[in-house]
Design a protein around this motif. Structure first.
Motif, PDB file in Angstrom:
ATOM      1  N   THR A   3      23.395 -10.943   6.003  1.00 28.78           N
ATOM      2  CA  THR A   3      23.829  -9.657   5.472  1.00 28.78           C
ATOM      3  C   THR A   3      22.929  -9.243   4.324  1.00 28.78           C
ATOM      4  O   THR A   3      22.739 -10.004   3.364  1.00 28.78           O
ATOM      5  CB  THR A   3      25.286  -9.733   4.981  1.00 28.78           C
ATOM      6  OG1 THR A   3      26.113 -10.128   6.080  1.00 28.78           O
ATOM      7  CG2 THR A   3      25.749  -8.394   4.439  1.00 28.78           C
ATOM      8  N   THR A   5      22.875  -6.663   1.422  1.00 29.49           N
ATOM      9  CA  THR A   5      23.792  -5.799   0.688  1.00 29.49           C
ATOM     10  C   THR A   5      22.996  -4.946  -0.272  1.00 29.49           C
ATOM     11  O   THR A   5      22.203  -5.461  -1.063  1.00 29.49           O
ATOM     12  CB  THR A   5      24.835  -6.630  -0.087  1.00 29.49           C
ATOM     13  OG1 THR A   5      25.524  -7.474   0.836  1.00 29.49           O
ATOM     14  CG2 THR A   5      25.831  -5.732  -0.804  1.00 29.49           C
ATOM     15  N   SER A  38      22.741  -7.570   9.278  1.00 33.78           N
ATOM     16  CA  SER A  38      23.588  -6.398   9.078  1.00 33.78           C
ATOM     17  C   SER A  38      23.326  -5.854   7.674  1.00 33.78           C
ATOM     18  O   SER A  38      23.069  -6.616   6.738  1.00 33.78           O
ATOM     19  CB  SER A  38      25.064  -6.732   9.255  1.00 33.78           C
ATOM     20  OG  SER A  38      25.505  -7.580   8.224  1.00 33.78           O
ATOM     21  N   GLU A  40      24.854  -3.771   4.573  1.00 32.76           N
ATOM     22  CA  GLU A  40      26.102  -3.344   3.964  1.00 32.76           C
ATOM     23  C   GLU A  40      25.751  -2.569   2.701  1.00 32.76           C
ATOM     24  O   GLU A  40      24.987  -3.055   1.874  1.00 32.76           O
ATOM     25  CB  GLU A  40      26.954  -4.569   3.617  1.00 32.76           C
ATOM     26  CG  GLU A  40      28.187  -4.263   2.830  1.00 32.76           C
ATOM     27  CD  GLU A  40      28.936  -5.518   2.413  1.00 32.76           C
ATOM     28  OE1 GLU A  40      30.165  -5.501   2.482  1.00 32.76           O
ATOM     29  OE2 GLU A  40      28.286  -6.493   2.012  1.00 32.76           O
TER      30      GLU A  40
END
Length: 86
Positions: A3, A5, A38, A40
């Motif tokens: 992830t 962020t 991903s 975020e």
């Protein structure tokens, strides 16, 4: 899954640039690595703790729980961090 962020705030030009750098780096990765990432985004205004800690350093980028940097995203550094997790 890795992830990335991105802590952002409204009307932040550097946040837009950081998002573009992240997207470009991910797009250049091999498909298997890119598919395991991903993105975020956390608006700093939504969390008083984020505001207290990061307000003057936005944008802030983490890869998983590791701080990658703030203000500007170094594409080479981000690529290295993502490939190390692939």
């Amino acid at each position: 899954m890795t992830t990335v962020t991105l802590i952002t705030k409204a009307d932040c030009h550097l946040c837009e640039v950081a998002r573009e750098v992240i997207e470009a780096v991910v797009a250049e990765l091999p498909d298997a690595a890119a598919d395991a990432i991903s993105l975020e985004e956390l608006p700093i205004e939504s969390d008083p703790r984020l505001q207290e800690r990061w307000w003057d350093k936005v944008p802030v980028v983490f890869v998983d729980d590791d701080l990658l940097g703030h203000w500007r995203v170094a594409p080479d550094r981000l690529r290295e961090a993502l490939l190390a997790r692939a």
